[in-house]
Design a protein around this motif. Structure first.
Motif, PDB file in Angstrom:
ATOM      1  N   LEU A 270       9.555  19.598  11.958  1.00 47.42           N
ATOM      2  CA  LEU A 270      10.149  20.938  12.052  1.00 47.42           C
ATOM      3  C   LEU A 270      11.591  20.851  12.550  1.00 47.42           C
ATOM      4  O   LEU A 270      12.489  21.480  11.986  1.00 47.42           O
ATOM      5  N   ALA A 271      11.806  20.050  13.582  1.00 47.31           N
ATOM      6  CA  ALA A 271      13.159  19.900  14.126  1.00 47.31           C
ATOM      7  C   ALA A 271      14.078  19.241  13.118  1.00 47.31           C
ATOM      8  O   ALA A 271      15.225  19.686  12.920  1.00 47.31           O
ATOM      9  N   ARG A 272      13.600  18.186  12.460  1.00 52.39           N
ATOM     10  CA  ARG A 272      14.450  17.490  11.485  1.00 52.39           C
ATOM     11  C   ARG A 272      14.831  18.419  10.337  1.00 52.39           C
ATOM     12  O   ARG A 272      15.971  18.399   9.861  1.00 52.39           O
ATOM     13  N   ARG A 273      13.888  19.227   9.896  1.00 57.31           N
ATOM     14  CA  ARG A 273      14.193  20.147   8.791  1.00 57.31           C
ATOM     15  C   ARG A 273      15.231  21.191   9.211  1.00 57.31           C
ATOM     16  O   ARG A 273      16.147  21.510   8.454  1.00 57.31           O
ATOM     17  N   GLU A 274      15.081  21.714  10.421  1.00 59.36           N
ATOM     18  CA  GLU A 274      16.026  22.719  10.889  1.00 59.36           C
ATOM     19  C   GLU A 274      17.407  22.118  11.122  1.00 59.36           C
ATOM     20  O   GLU A 274      18.419  22.721  10.758  1.00 59.36           O
ATOM     21  N   LEU A 275      17.491  20.941  11.705  1.00 54.97           N
ATOM     22  CA  LEU A 275      18.795  20.328  11.934  1.00 54.97           C
ATOM     23  C   LEU A 275      19.486  19.997  10.614  1.00 54.97           C
ATOM     24  O   LEU A 275      20.708  20.146  10.493  1.00 54.97           O
ATOM     25  N   ALA A 276      18.708  19.564   9.624  1.00 53.41           N
ATOM     26  CA  ALA A 276      19.292  19.320   8.305  1.00 53.41           C
ATOM     27  C   ALA A 276      19.816  20.622   7.701  1.00 53.41           C
ATOM     28  O   ALA A 276      20.882  20.644   7.065  1.00 53.41           O
ATOM     29  N   ALA A 277      19.097  21.725   7.925  1.00 55.04           N
ATOM     30  CA  ALA A 277      19.545  23.021   7.405  1.00 55.04           C
ATOM     31  C   ALA A 277      20.803  23.492   8.125  1.00 55.04           C
ATOM     32  O   ALA A 277      21.674  24.131   7.523  1.00 55.04           O
ATOM     33  N   GLN A 278      20.917  23.194   9.416  1.00 54.60           N
ATOM     34  CA  GLN A 278      22.142  23.548  10.135  1.00 54.60           C
ATOM     35  C   GLN A 278      23.338  22.796   9.569  1.00 54.60           C
ATOM     36  O   GLN A 278      24.420  23.373   9.401  1.00 54.60           O
ATOM     37  N   GLU A 279      23.154  21.515   9.275  1.00 58.31           N
ATOM     38  CA  GLU A 279      24.247  20.747   8.678  1.00 58.31           C
ATOM     39  C   GLU A 279      24.615  21.306   7.304  1.00 58.31           C
ATOM     40  O   GLU A 279      25.798  21.396   6.956  1.00 58.31           O
ATOM     41  N   GLU A 280      23.609  21.689   6.539  1.00 56.68           N
ATOM     42  CA  GLU A 280      23.885  22.266   5.218  1.00 56.68           C
ATOM     43  C   GLU A 280      24.660  23.562   5.355  1.00 56.68           C
ATOM     44  O   GLU A 280      25.575  23.842   4.568  1.00 56.68           O
ATOM     45  N   PHE A 281      24.350  24.352   6.380  1.00 56.56           N
ATOM     46  CA  PHE A 281      25.078  25.603   6.636  1.00 56.56           C
ATOM     47  C   PHE A 281      26.542  25.316   6.956  1.00 56.56           C
ATOM     48  O   PHE A 281      27.451  25.975   6.438  1.00 56.56           O
ATOM     49  N   VAL A 282      26.785  24.313   7.801  1.00 53.77           N
ATOM     50  CA  VAL A 282      28.165  23.961   8.146  1.00 53.77           C
ATOM     51  C   VAL A 282      28.924  23.499   6.891  1.00 53.77           C
ATOM     52  O   VAL A 282      30.068  23.923   6.645  1.00 53.77           O
ATOM     53  N   ARG A 283      28.291  22.635   6.093  1.00 51.63           N
ATOM     54  CA  ARG A 283      28.963  22.165   4.872  1.00 51.63           C
ATOM     55  C   ARG A 283      29.240  23.319   3.923  1.00 51.63           C
ATOM     56  O   ARG A 283      30.313  23.387   3.297  1.00 51.63           O
ATOM     57  N   ARG A 284      28.310  24.262   3.834  1.00 50.68           N
ATOM     58  CA  ARG A 284      28.503  25.402   2.935  1.00 50.68           C
ATOM     59  C   ARG A 284      29.655  26.273   3.412  1.00 50.68           C
ATOM     60  O   ARG A 284      30.439  26.783   2.597  1.00 50.68           O
ATOM     61  N   CYS A 285      29.792  26.441   4.726  1.00 49.58           N
ATOM     62  CA  CYS A 285      30.876  27.264   5.255  1.00 49.58           C
ATOM     63  C   CYS A 285      32.228  26.588   5.096  1.00 49.58           C
ATOM     64  O   CYS A 285      33.264  27.269   5.019  1.00 49.58           O
TER      65      CYS A 285
ATOM     66  N   PRO B 290      23.296  12.101  20.244  1.00 52.66           N
ATOM     67  CA  PRO B 290      22.879  11.685  18.899  1.00 52.66           C
ATOM     68  C   PRO B 290      22.923  12.827  17.888  1.00 52.66           C
ATOM     69  O   PRO B 290      23.348  12.642  16.740  1.00 52.66           O
ATOM     70  N   ARG B 291      22.522  14.007  18.317  1.00 51.38           N
ATOM     71  CA  ARG B 291      22.520  15.146  17.398  1.00 51.38           C
ATOM     72  C   ARG B 291      23.940  15.546  17.005  1.00 51.38           C
ATOM     73  O   ARG B 291      24.230  15.809  15.824  1.00 51.38           O
ATOM     74  N   LEU B 292      24.850  15.563  17.969  1.00 54.30           N
ATOM     75  CA  LEU B 292      26.232  15.944  17.668  1.00 54.30           C
ATOM     76  C   LEU B 292      26.950  14.854  16.877  1.00 54.30           C
ATOM     77  O   LEU B 292      27.794  15.151  16.029  1.00 54.30           O
ATOM     78  N   ARG B 293      26.628  13.594  17.145  1.00 53.33           N
ATOM     79  CA  ARG B 293      27.165  12.501  16.310  1.00 53.33           C
ATOM     80  C   ARG B 293      26.729  12.672  14.868  1.00 53.33           C
ATOM     81  O   ARG B 293      27.538  12.521  13.937  1.00 53.33           O
ATOM     82  N   ASP B 294      25.449  13.002  14.654  1.00 53.70           N
ATOM     83  CA  ASP B 294      24.944  13.199  13.299  1.00 53.70           C
ATOM     84  C   ASP B 294      25.608  14.392  12.626  1.00 53.70           C
ATOM     85  O   ASP B 294      25.869  14.372  11.415  1.00 53.70           O
ATOM     86  N   LEU B 295      25.881  15.444  13.397  1.00 53.95           N
ATOM     87  CA  LEU B 295      26.577  16.609  12.852  1.00 53.95           C
ATOM     88  C   LEU B 295      27.977  16.222  12.388  1.00 53.95           C
ATOM     89  O   LEU B 295      28.410  16.618  11.294  1.00 53.95           O
ATOM     90  N   ALA B 296      28.671  15.443  13.205  1.00 51.23           N
ATOM     91  CA  ALA B 296      30.015  15.000  12.833  1.00 51.23           C
ATOM     92  C   ALA B 296      29.975  14.147  11.571  1.00 51.23           C
ATOM     93  O   ALA B 296      30.809  14.314  10.661  1.00 51.23           O
TER      94      ALA B 296
ATOM     95  N   ARG C 174      33.402  16.647  25.279  1.00 53.14           N
ATOM     96  CA  ARG C 174      32.741  15.497  24.674  1.00 53.14           C
ATOM     97  C   ARG C 174      33.085  15.522  23.196  1.00 53.14           C
ATOM     98  O   ARG C 174      32.769  16.483  22.485  1.00 53.14           O
ATOM     99  N   ALA C 175      33.767  14.475  22.714  1.00 56.38           N
ATOM    100  CA  ALA C 175      34.352  14.502  21.371  1.00 56.38           C
ATOM    101  C   ALA C 175      33.664  13.505  20.441  1.00 56.38           C
ATOM    102  O   ALA C 175      33.358  12.376  20.827  1.00 56.38           O
ATOM    103  N   PHE C 176      33.444  13.962  19.215  1.00 58.24           N
ATOM    104  CA  PHE C 176      32.883  13.154  18.143  1.00 58.24           C
ATOM    105  C   PHE C 176      33.768  13.323  16.914  1.00 58.24           C
ATOM    106  O   PHE C 176      34.207  14.443  16.619  1.00 58.24           O
ATOM    107  N   LEU C 177      34.010  12.241  16.207  1.00 53.76           N
ATOM    108  CA  LEU C 177      34.808  12.281  14.990  1.00 53.76           C
ATOM    109  C   LEU C 177      33.985  11.762  13.822  1.00 53.76           C
ATOM    110  O   LEU C 177      33.022  10.995  14.020  1.00 53.76           O
ATOM    111  N   PRO C 178      34.334  12.133  12.589  1.00 51.75           N
ATOM    112  CA  PRO C 178      33.645  11.564  11.435  1.00 51.75           C
ATOM    113  C   PRO C 178      33.797  10.044  11.431  1.00 51.75           C
ATOM    114  O   PRO C 178      34.815   9.510  11.892  1.00 51.75           O
ATOM    115  N   PRO C 179      32.799   9.333  10.918  1.00 51.42           N
ATOM    116  CA  PRO C 179      32.882   7.868  10.921  1.00 51.42           C
ATOM    117  C   PRO C 179      33.887   7.345   9.902  1.00 51.42           C
ATOM    118  O   PRO C 179      34.377   8.085   9.042  1.00 51.42           O
TER     119      PRO C 179
END
Length: 329
Positions: free
Chosen positions: A312-327, A113-119, A81-86
């Motif tokens: 709680l979920a929104r905060r954690e998912l935002a932190a996961q995205e921040e982790f990916v961007r930092r890496c 929706p979550r993986l689309r937002d990550l992309a 299942r593939a997602f690309l940046p918009p």
């Protein structure tokens, strides 16, 4: 050794009240249903789960996603299942994702929706692997598919996505598959995982499928999405005929593996999760093997808490995205 210091989230009174309300609602719902280990029908469980039942939230597919079928080095076929940046942006990297479901259910399009937002949020391509499920395809089928997906990505990321900056991760059984995949790359293919992948995001993984960690053994019958009978039901379907001692094979229970040479990892789990100790122990062993590790513990978070529409979920998912961007920085 730099032991990871737990970062606790969810202590805001309003946020904690919301988490408790969702937990109470879910427990009442689950108490009204026939447990998985009683109905003993994986096919029916999958259909029920895909329809949003059973307390396993399933998010509706999104049009931004597409299916890709790739041919692996072993000649097999895998669906991704593939997602690309918009907006036609070139990916900054590729995130290889494995869904949860105990190796028995779940699907690559269950979190669109979550993986689309990550992309979109991180500017990455996301590939979620549709690996084979038990009991029709017991171990090692899921592990094999995860391994082949990683090998395909290593060979094709540059030509397909214009980048070789890779990340890996997943939730629950998917987090375990992410770890066993890294270990297989190292031990079977002489691939240095810390060079192949920038980082791993590992959410509420179950890493001991043998005798179980203390928190999983102590979880009893209480309905918190998973519990001791549910975990054993998953294991009986995914690992038929194997004794608890045989299930300690590191390819099954990576908590017992040699963890040297793995990439930086961010571990997430909730305090009310039956596999809490799996994450606490794995984060400690990851660090003891001289790998960088971050540990996030969510106050009163259940297994799969990021799937619910809570603060709680929104905060954690935002932190996961921040982790990916930092890496990727």
């Amino acid at each position: 050794m730099n032991v990871p210091t737990p970062y606790l989230i969810g202590l805001d009174p309003d946020e904690l009240a919301e988490t408790r309300a969702v937990n109470d609602h879910m427990e009442k719902l689950l108490d009204s249903l026939v447990p998985l280990h009683v109905q003993d029908d994986p096919g029916a469980a999958r259909e029920f789960q895909r329809a949003g039942g059973g307390g396993f939230p399933t998010l509706a597919p999104v049009p931004e996603a597409s299916w890709r079928t790739v041919t692996t080095s072993g000649g097999g076929r895998l669906r991704l299942r593939a997602f690309l940046p918009p907006d036609g942006r070139a990916p900054e990297g590729v995130f290889l994702h494995f869904h949860g479901g105990g190796g028995v259910f779940g699907s690559a399009d269950g979190q669109d929706p979550r993986l689309r937002d990550l992309a979109a949020g991180c500017g990455v391509a996301v590939l979620s692997v549709e690996y084979r499920l038990a009991p029709e395809h017991p171990y090692p089928a899921g592990n094999d598919d995860a391994e082949q997906a990683a090998l395909w990505l290593l060979a094709n990321a540059a030509s397909e996505f214009g980048t070789e900056r890779l990340l890996i991760g997943g939730e629950s059984a998917g987090a375990r598959l992410a770890v066993t995949t890294l270990l297989r790359l190292r031990d079977r293919h002489a691939v240095a995982p810390a060079e192949a992948f920038l980082a791993a995001q590992l959410s509420f993984g179950g890493y001991d499928l043998g005798h179980g960690t203390p928190s999983s053994r102590a979880s009893g019958d209480r309905n918190r999405l998973i519990n001791r009978p549910t975990l054993e039901w998953f294991r009986s379907k995914y690992l038929p005929g194997l004794s608890p001692d045989e299930r300690l094979d590191p390819d099954i229970s990576p908590l017992y593996a040699d963890l040297r040479g793995l990439p930086p990892a961010r571990f997430t789990v909730g305090t009310a999760d039956p596999v809490l100790d799996d994450t606490l122990f794995m984060a400690a062993r990851w660090s003891a093997a001289d790998n960088a590790a971050e540990l996030v513990v969510a106050e009163e978070g259940w297994h799969g808490f990021t799937l619910h529409p809570t603060a709680l979920a929104r905060r954690e998912l935002a932190a996961q995205e921040e982790f990916v961007r930092r890496c990727l920085a």
